[in-house]
Write an enzyme that holds these catalytic residues in place. Structure first.
Site, mmCIF file in Angstrom:
data_model
loop_
_atom_site.group_PDB
_atom_site.id
_atom_site.type_symbol
_atom_site.label_atom_id
_atom_site.label_comp_id
_atom_site.label_asym_id
_atom_site.label_seq_id
_atom_site.Cartn_x
_atom_site.Cartn_y
_atom_site.Cartn_z
ATOM 1 N N HIS A 166 0.830 -1.209 0.000
ATOM 2 C CA HIS A 166 0.000 0.000 0.000
ATOM 3 C C HIS A 166 0.867 1.263 0.000
ATOM 4 O O HIS A 166 1.390 1.656 1.035
ATOM 5 C CB HIS A 166 -0.874 -0.040 1.260
ATOM 6 C CG HIS A 166 -1.920 1.011 1.336
ATOM 7 N ND1 HIS A 166 -3.106 0.819 2.011
ATOM 8 C CD2 HIS A 166 -1.983 2.274 0.854
ATOM 9 C CE1 HIS A 166 -3.842 1.908 1.930
ATOM 10 N NE2 HIS A 166 -3.172 2.819 1.239
ATOM 11 N N PHE A 214 2.406 6.771 -4.997
ATOM 12 C CA PHE A 214 3.528 7.456 -5.678
ATOM 13 C C PHE A 214 3.016 8.607 -6.556
ATOM 14 O O PHE A 214 3.788 9.244 -7.248
ATOM 15 C CB PHE A 214 4.366 6.464 -6.490
ATOM 16 C CG PHE A 214 5.293 5.593 -5.663
ATOM 17 C CD1 PHE A 214 5.343 5.691 -4.276
ATOM 18 C CD2 PHE A 214 6.127 4.659 -6.285
ATOM 19 C CE1 PHE A 214 6.206 4.880 -3.525
ATOM 20 C CE2 PHE A 214 6.990 3.860 -5.536
ATOM 21 C CZ PHE A 214 7.024 3.961 -4.165
ATOM 22 N N ARG A 215 1.694 8.802 -6.564
ATOM 23 C CA ARG A 215 1.054 10.037 -7.065
ATOM 24 C C ARG A 215 1.111 10.284 -8.566
ATOM 25 O O ARG A 215 0.697 11.358 -9.003
ATOM 26 C CB ARG A 215 1.629 11.275 -6.362
ATOM 27 C CG ARG A 215 1.644 11.216 -4.838
ATOM 28 C CD ARG A 215 0.274 11.248 -4.280
ATOM 29 N NE ARG A 215 0.264 11.478 -2.836
ATOM 30 C CZ ARG A 215 -0.686 11.053 -2.031
ATOM 31 N NH1 ARG A 215 -1.729 10.390 -2.520
ATOM 32 N NH2 ARG A 215 -0.645 11.291 -0.760
ATOM 33 N N HIS A 239 2.859 14.339 0.814
ATOM 34 C CA HIS A 239 2.195 15.609 0.494
ATOM 35 C C HIS A 239 3.201 16.733 0.663
ATOM 36 O O HIS A 239 4.164 16.600 1.426
ATOM 37 C CB HIS A 239 1.029 15.869 1.463
ATOM 38 C CG HIS A 239 -0.120 14.939 1.301
ATOM 39 N ND1 HIS A 239 -0.954 14.943 0.202
ATOM 40 C CD2 HIS A 239 -0.587 13.959 2.106
ATOM 41 C CE1 HIS A 239 -1.883 14.015 0.350
ATOM 42 N NE2 HIS A 239 -1.674 13.400 1.490
ATOM 43 N N HIS A 274 -10.738 0.294 1.790
ATOM 44 C CA HIS A 274 -10.483 1.450 2.643
ATOM 45 C C HIS A 274 -11.798 1.613 3.402
ATOM 46 O O HIS A 274 -12.751 2.193 2.877
ATOM 47 C CB HIS A 274 -10.134 2.672 1.780
ATOM 48 C CG HIS A 274 -10.133 3.968 2.526
ATOM 49 N ND1 HIS A 274 -8.986 4.698 2.741
ATOM 50 C CD2 HIS A 274 -11.120 4.676 3.102
ATOM 51 C CE1 HIS A 274 -9.285 5.796 3.425
ATOM 52 N NE2 HIS A 274 -10.578 5.810 3.651
ATOM 53 N N ASP A 277 1.187 2.623 3.698
ATOM 54 C CA ASP A 277 0.291 3.711 3.281
ATOM 55 C C ASP A 277 1.113 4.991 3.089
ATOM 56 O O ASP A 277 0.680 6.090 3.488
ATOM 57 C CB ASP A 277 -0.850 3.933 4.277
ATOM 58 C CG ASP A 277 -1.960 4.796 3.690
ATOM 59 O OD1 ASP A 277 -1.871 5.161 2.491
ATOM 60 O OD2 ASP A 277 -2.913 5.114 4.421
ATOM 61 N N HIS A 335 -5.007 -0.619 6.229
ATOM 62 C CA HIS A 335 -4.753 0.228 7.417
ATOM 63 C C HIS A 335 -5.780 0.116 8.548
ATOM 64 O O HIS A 335 -6.433 1.086 8.909
ATOM 65 C CB HIS A 335 -4.564 1.696 7.022
ATOM 66 C CG HIS A 335 -5.511 2.245 5.993
ATOM 67 N ND1 HIS A 335 -6.866 2.174 6.124
ATOM 68 C CD2 HIS A 335 -5.271 2.910 4.841
ATOM 69 C CE1 HIS A 335 -7.425 2.767 5.082
ATOM 70 N NE2 HIS A 335 -6.487 3.208 4.280
ATOM 71 N N GLY A 366 -2.221 12.235 5.561
ATOM 72 C CA GLY A 366 -1.237 11.231 5.166
ATOM 73 C C GLY A 366 0.137 11.445 5.738
ATOM 74 O O GLY A 366 0.500 12.556 6.163
ATOM 75 N N ASN A 409 -5.545 6.500 -6.468
ATOM 76 C CA ASN A 409 -6.141 7.840 -6.287
ATOM 77 C C ASN A 409 -5.231 8.937 -6.850
ATOM 78 O O ASN A 409 -4.844 9.876 -6.173
ATOM 79 C CB ASN A 409 -6.496 8.109 -4.814
ATOM 80 C CG ASN A 409 -5.301 8.065 -3.874
ATOM 81 O OD1 ASN A 409 -4.257 7.507 -4.210
ATOM 82 N ND2 ASN A 409 -5.443 8.653 -2.696
HETATM 83 O O1 DOR Z 1 -3.947 9.391 5.095
HETATM 84 C C1 DOR Z 1 -4.222 8.939 3.997
HETATM 85 N N1 DOR Z 1 -3.667 9.449 2.878
HETATM 86 N N2 DOR Z 1 -5.103 7.938 3.910
HETATM 87 C C2 DOR Z 1 -5.590 7.536 2.732
HETATM 88 O O2 DOR Z 1 -6.392 6.640 2.723
HETATM 89 C C3 DOR Z 1 -5.150 8.179 1.484
HETATM 90 C C4 DOR Z 1 -3.844 8.801 1.616
HETATM 91 C C5 DOR Z 1 -3.495 9.766 0.503
HETATM 92 O O3 DOR Z 1 -3.693 9.425 -0.661
HETATM 93 O O4 DOR Z 1 -2.974 10.831 0.806
HETATM 94 ZN ZN ZN Z 2 -6.737 4.277 2.714
#
Ligand code: DOR
Ligand code: ZN
EC number: 3.5.2.3
Length: 394
Positions: free
Chosen positions: A56, A59-60, A282, A174, A278, A211, A293, A90
């Site tokens: 999990h 890498f955006r 950011h 999730h 996870d 998580h 996150g 996502n």
């Molecule tokens: O804290 C989190 N950040 N939980 C998530 O489920 C998504 C993740 C994110 O993509 O930043």
């Molecule tokens: Zn999640």
């Protein structure tokens, strides 16, 4: 590519002894007291473990490269001792179609650092409604998830699980109902964990719960497993290391001491299949605007080693089972064990080395980590992938 690692403490889930490991053509070819005329890595005083596998991470790419990209994420993974990661969908656009999977896998191959699997979203564009796009996914996709968001509609999740069952893929839950989260995040996680277990029972689909953070959700999972239901679950390093008192935004939130104790008890009893990071990088600006996150892939091992092994809860063998062997099995990889024929993906660690976590030194673009200054043990000295040394620390 040949590599001989000599005089090292070799540890995986079922062994611990001092010796040498020889890797040839990407695979572990021999283990014992060995001599070969090739590159030699001296492991004196160090531990050689199967490299870690992360079920999990974010890498955006595409779309949020300013937070992380596949290169910076891969470098961070390697520095953390990982050689395989499963990426969440996502992104922007969300990964609902094979052209995005192709793009990510192609980028990962060109970069050539870690093995990457790309998860496809359960609902089209993560809008929580339509699942028609699932017809188009091919056999390279092993997981579907709307991670970052829960699937609120029961019927949508049920239908998605039926498709997953037909295709032989795993749904990663999730477990969250966003509306309930506004009232109580614990209730939200507990409700959706129960629901997804019920739906997995009904549909027969393979379910992995991401998580897990509350003691109640973990109890539900343990009860379901005791009844023989084939579900798996993961716990993150941050959910066993920090409590809500840190006031750090992450989803699900950091919980209370009793939750940490319950998660650790579940790890000890074998209910937790995997530690997954996870890893959610950011920027500082996005965090200030409330982004959830933690950027954690570079410090997952020292956190877990310090918290779980040095505090005496589990052995190093058991930690390797949940950081390497089990996640590799769940991803269908021939990694996670130091045995002849397995991939030559190994990590050399110094377990005596203590140091303070310093997010400013992360290779990840995300420096968002609440454990700045915490003292941990277990430094990754080298990460080896297919017999090639990808990272040498100090
Ligand atoms: O804290 C989190 N950040 N939980 C998530 O489920 C998504 C993740 C994110 O993509 O930043
Ligand atoms: Zn999640």
């Amino acid at each position: 590519m040949e590599l001989l690692i000599k005089n090292v403490n070799i540890v995986d889930s079922s062994k611990a002894f001092c010796g040498d490991v020889y890797i040839n053509n990407g695979k572990i070819e021999d283990i014992g007291i060995l001599n070969r005329d090739c590159e030699v890595l001296d492991g004196e005083g160090l531990y050689l473990l199967p490299s870690f596998v992360d079920l999990h991470a974010h890498f955006r790419e595409p779309g949020y490269e300013y937070k992380e990209d596949i290169l910076s994420g891969s470098m961070a993974a390697v520095k953390g001792g990982y050689t395989a990661v499963n990426l969440m969908g996502n992104t922007n656009p969300p990964c609902s179609y094979m052209d995005i999977v192709d793009y990510v896998l192609d980028r990962a191959r060109r970069i050539g650092l870690v093995d990457i699997h790309q998860t496809v979203t359960i609902t089209k564009d993560m809008l929580g409604k339509d699942i028609d796009h699932l017809k188009l996914i091919d056999e390279r996709v092993k997981f579907i998830s709307d991670d970052g968001k829960g699937i609120v509609n029961n019927k949508v999740m049920l239908l998605a699980m039926q498709v997953a069952k037909e295709k032989g893929i795993t749904v990663i839950s999730h477990a969250e109902d966003e509306e309930i989260s506004k009232i109580d995040t614990r209730l939200s996680e507990n409700l959706m964990t129960k629901r997804d277990i019920e739906l997995a029972k009904f549909t027969g689909c393979s379910l992995h719960i991401a998580h897990v953070s509350t003691k109640e959700a973990m109890e539900e999972i343990a009860t379901a497993k005791d009844k023989g239901l084939k579900i798996t679950c993961e716990v993150t390093p941050h959910h066993i290391f920090g409590t809500s008192s840190l006031n750090y935004k992450v989803n699900p939130p950091l919980r209370e001491r009793e939750d940490i104790e319950a998660l650790i008890r579940a790890i000890k009893r074998g209910y937790v299949d995997a530690i997954a990071t996870d890893h959610a990088p950011h920027t500082k600006e996005d965090k200030e605007k409330g982004a959830m996150g933690i950027s954690g892939i570079e410090v997952a091992f020292p956190i877990c080693f310090t918290k779980l092994v040095l505090e005496g809860h589990i052995t190093l063998n058991r930690l390797i089972k949940i950081m390497s062997e089990n996640p590799a099995r769940i991803m269908g990889l021939y990694k996670g064990k130091i045995e002849v024929g397995y991939d030559g993906d190994l990590v050399l660690v110094d377990l005596k080395k203590n140091y303070k976590i310093d997010p400013s030194s992360f290779l990840s673009k995300g420096k968002n980590n609440p454990f700045d200054g915490y003292e941990v043990y277990g430094r990754v000295v080298s990460t080896i992938k297919a017999g090639k040394v990808l990272f040498r620390g100090d």
